[in-house]
Scaffold this motif. Structure first.
Motif, PDB file in Angstrom:
ATOM      1  N   LEU A   1      32.632  17.960  19.717  1.00 32.35           N
ATOM      2  CA  LEU A   1      33.767  17.657  20.582  1.00 32.35           C
ATOM      3  C   LEU A   1      34.899  17.156  19.711  1.00 32.35           C
ATOM      4  CD1 LEU A   1      31.832  15.591  23.280  1.00 32.35           C
ATOM      5  CD2 LEU A   1      32.294  18.044  23.291  1.00 32.35           C
ATOM      6  N   THR A   2      36.106  17.667  19.928  1.00 28.07           N
ATOM      7  CA  THR A   2      37.252  17.196  19.151  1.00 28.07           C
ATOM      8  C   THR A   2      38.337  16.718  20.103  1.00 28.07           C
ATOM      9  OG1 THR A   2      38.208  19.406  19.062  1.00 28.07           O
ATOM     10  CG2 THR A   2      36.847  18.735  17.200  1.00 28.07           C
ATOM     11  N   CYS A   3      39.024  15.692  19.664  1.00 26.26           N
ATOM     12  CA  CYS A   3      40.117  15.123  20.441  1.00 26.26           C
ATOM     13  C   CYS A   3      41.294  14.906  19.499  1.00 26.26           C
ATOM     14  CB  CYS A   3      39.674  13.799  21.064  1.00 26.26           C
ATOM     15  SG  CYS A   3      40.974  12.980  21.993  1.00 26.26           S
ATOM     16  N   ASN A   4      42.389  15.587  19.770  1.00 28.84           N
ATOM     17  CA  ASN A   4      43.609  15.388  18.989  1.00 28.84           C
ATOM     18  C   ASN A   4      44.386  14.243  19.614  1.00 28.84           C
ATOM     19  OD1 ASN A   4      43.197  17.666  17.264  1.00 28.84           O
ATOM     20  ND2 ASN A   4      43.735  18.945  19.001  1.00 28.84           N
TER      21      ASN A   4
ATOM     22  N   HIS B   1      48.421   6.611  16.432  1.00 27.18           N
ATOM     23  CA  HIS B   1      47.181   5.962  16.876  1.00 27.18           C
ATOM     24  C   HIS B   1      46.066   6.055  15.828  1.00 27.18           C
ATOM     25  CE1 HIS B   1      48.488   4.892  20.866  1.00 27.18           C
ATOM     26  NE2 HIS B   1      49.045   6.079  20.982  1.00 27.18           N
ATOM     27  N   ASN B   2      46.434   6.325  14.568  1.00 28.66           N
ATOM     28  CA  ASN B   2      45.418   6.427  13.513  1.00 28.66           C
ATOM     29  C   ASN B   2      44.553   5.169  13.421  1.00 28.66           C
ATOM     30  OD1 ASN B   2      45.932   9.020  12.697  1.00 28.66           O
ATOM     31  ND2 ASN B   2      47.283   8.435  11.010  1.00 28.66           N
ATOM     32  N   GLU B   3      45.139   3.996  13.605  1.00 28.37           N
ATOM     33  CA  GLU B   3      44.399   2.740  13.445  1.00 28.37           C
ATOM     34  C   GLU B   3      43.765   2.257  14.749  1.00 28.37           C
ATOM     35  OE1 GLU B   3      43.908   1.499  10.392  1.00 28.37           O
ATOM     36  OE2 GLU B   3      45.049   3.250   9.713  1.00 28.37           O
ATOM     37  N   THR B   4      43.990   2.960  15.850  1.00 31.89           N
ATOM     38  CA  THR B   4      43.433   2.572  17.148  1.00 31.89           C
ATOM     39  C   THR B   4      41.945   2.905  17.197  1.00 31.89           C
ATOM     40  OG1 THR B   4      45.563   3.081  18.163  1.00 31.89           O
ATOM     41  CG2 THR B   4      43.688   2.867  19.642  1.00 31.89           C
ATOM     42  N   ILE B   5      41.160   2.035  17.793  1.00 28.92           N
ATOM     43  CA  ILE B   5      39.720   2.284  17.938  1.00 28.92           C
ATOM     44  C   ILE B   5      39.512   3.419  18.931  1.00 28.92           C
ATOM     45  CG2 ILE B   5      37.524   1.319  18.730  1.00 28.92           C
ATOM     46  CD1 ILE B   5      38.569  -1.423  17.781  1.00 28.92           C
ATOM     47  N   LYS B   6      38.684   4.366  18.565  1.00 27.78           N
ATOM     48  CA  LYS B   6      38.375   5.510  19.432  1.00 27.78           C
ATOM     49  C   LYS B   6      36.963   5.352  19.987  1.00 27.78           C
ATOM     50  CE  LYS B   6      41.926   7.185  17.075  1.00 27.78           C
ATOM     51  NZ  LYS B   6      42.166   6.359  15.920  1.00 27.78           N
ATOM     52  N   HIS B   7      36.721   5.964  21.132  1.00 25.11           N
ATOM     53  CA  HIS B   7      35.377   5.962  21.712  1.00 25.11           C
ATOM     54  C   HIS B   7      35.193   7.216  22.552  1.00 25.11           C
ATOM     55  CE1 HIS B   7      37.602   4.377  25.170  1.00 25.11           C
ATOM     56  NE2 HIS B   7      36.613   4.835  25.904  1.00 25.11           N
TER      57      HIS B   7
ATOM     58  N   PHE C   1      30.132  10.259  14.695  1.00 23.66           N
ATOM     59  CA  PHE C   1      31.571  10.122  14.901  1.00 23.66           C
ATOM     60  C   PHE C   1      32.317  10.277  13.585  1.00 23.66           C
ATOM     61  CE2 PHE C   1      29.367   7.459  17.985  1.00 23.66           C
ATOM     62  CZ  PHE C   1      29.949   7.841  19.185  1.00 23.66           C
ATOM     63  N   SER C   2      33.499  10.893  13.642  1.00 26.88           N
ATOM     64  CA  SER C   2      34.390  10.909  12.481  1.00 26.88           C
ATOM     65  C   SER C   2      35.830  10.904  12.992  1.00 26.88           C
ATOM     66  CB  SER C   2      34.124  12.115  11.585  1.00 26.88           C
ATOM     67  OG  SER C   2      34.430  13.315  12.265  1.00 26.88           O
ATOM     68  N   ASP C   3      36.683  10.280  12.195  1.00 25.39           N
ATOM     69  CA  ASP C   3      38.088  10.151  12.571  1.00 25.39           C
ATOM     70  C   ASP C   3      38.920  10.473  11.341  1.00 25.39           C
ATOM     71  OD1 ASP C   3      40.392   9.581  13.956  1.00 25.39           O
ATOM     72  OD2 ASP C   3      40.120   7.409  13.942  1.00 25.39           O
ATOM     73  N   SER C   4      39.772  11.484  11.440  1.00 22.07           N
ATOM     74  CA  SER C   4      40.587  11.875  10.289  1.00 22.07           C
ATOM     75  C   SER C   4      41.972  11.241  10.389  1.00 22.07           C
ATOM     76  CB  SER C   4      40.725  13.399  10.234  1.00 22.07           C
ATOM     77  OG  SER C   4      41.614  13.839  11.239  1.00 22.07           O
ATOM     78  N   THR C   5      42.658  11.192   9.281  1.00 17.97           N
ATOM     79  CA  THR C   5      44.027  10.666   9.288  1.00 17.97           C
ATOM     80  C   THR C   5      44.999  11.709   9.829  1.00 17.97           C
ATOM     81  OG1 THR C   5      44.289  11.368   6.995  1.00 17.97           O
ATOM     82  CG2 THR C   5      43.652   9.063   7.387  1.00 17.97           C
TER      83      THR C   5
ATOM     84  N   PHE D   1      39.864  13.149  16.250  1.00 18.50           N
ATOM     85  CA  PHE D   1      38.634  12.367  16.429  1.00 18.50           C
ATOM     86  C   PHE D   1      37.551  13.362  16.813  1.00 18.50           C
ATOM     87  CE2 PHE D   1      36.010   9.783  19.522  1.00 18.50           C
ATOM     88  CZ  PHE D   1      35.393   9.003  18.561  1.00 18.50           C
ATOM     89  N   THR D   2      36.426  13.327  16.084  1.00 20.43           N
ATOM     90  CA  THR D   2      35.354  14.299  16.302  1.00 20.43           C
ATOM     91  C   THR D   2      34.045  13.588  16.605  1.00 20.43           C
ATOM     92  OG1 THR D   2      36.412  15.778  14.715  1.00 20.43           O
ATOM     93  CG2 THR D   2      34.125  16.255  15.267  1.00 20.43           C
ATOM     94  N   VAL D   3      33.308  14.143  17.565  1.00 15.83           N
ATOM     95  CA  VAL D   3      31.984  13.646  17.909  1.00 15.83           C
ATOM     96  C   VAL D   3      31.031  14.836  17.904  1.00 15.83           C
ATOM     97  CG1 VAL D   3      30.558  12.487  19.640  1.00 15.83           C
ATOM     98  CG2 VAL D   3      32.970  11.864  19.400  1.00 15.83           C
TER      99      VAL D   3
END
Length: 172
Positions: free
Chosen positions: A110-113, A118-124, A147-151, A155-157
């Motif tokens: 799953l990917t979320c652009n 919001h690079n520093e915002t916590i994702k869930h 989970f992974s989060d790119s700059t 955001f990928t799960v």
């Protein structure tokens, strides 16, 4: 959008009535324990075993911006409460939602652009029920999540051993 609020109470008050109150308006009581109770767009869950009141407010508008009291009745005249100041900001322009197909027993990505600010915002990730309330993902389920989060604003799960989603049949 929506907001999810958790209010913790001393366990000695676990059997007492809980409530949410917007500014100085009338208290909205939670009439049941250990089940979701709905009052218009406010959903509440009194988790008596954990001494926790969960409050979910959906479809936020500027009119929802206020100071809320998340409380428990101590006596007929006294309450113990926490004040929460809710601010409602203009919605960022997130890209359209993406869709993924999954095969039971296999992995799904799953990917979320999201906007780069919001690079520093916590994702869930959230697993919603039929009322669009975010449900906790059990610790045993979380073991299958990577989970992974790119700059670059992605955001990928990856969920391994996908089990599918239980859906209640429509009753309309």
């Amino acid at each position: 959008k929506s907001v999810f609020i958790k209010c913790k109470f001393p366990r000695k008050f676990k059997g007492n009535k809980k409530f949410i109150q917007k500014d100085s308006s009338q208290k909205i009581p939670v009439d049941e324990q250990n089940q979701w109770v709905r009052h218009d767009k406010v959903h509440m869950y009194d988790n008596s075993s954990e001494g926790l009141l969960k409050v979910f407010i959906s479809d936020l508008t500027a009119a929802d911006e206020a100071t809320y009291r998340c409380g428990v009745n101590i006596t007929d005249y006294d309450d113990l409460f926490t004040e929460i100041k809710l601010t409602v900001n203009q919605v960022d322009h997130f890209p359209a939602p993406s869709k993924s197909a999954a095969v039971i027993g296999e992995s799904v990505k799953l990917t979320c652009n999201y906007p780069e600010k919001h690079n520093e915002t916590i994702k869930h990730i959230c697993k919603e029920n039929n009322e669009k309330i975010c449900q906790n993902i059990s610790s045993s389920e979380k073991k299958r999540f990577e989970f992974s989060d790119s700059t670059a604003g992605v955001f990928t799960v990856i969920i391994s051993n996908f089990t599918g989603v239980e859906q209640k049949p429509d009753t309309d």
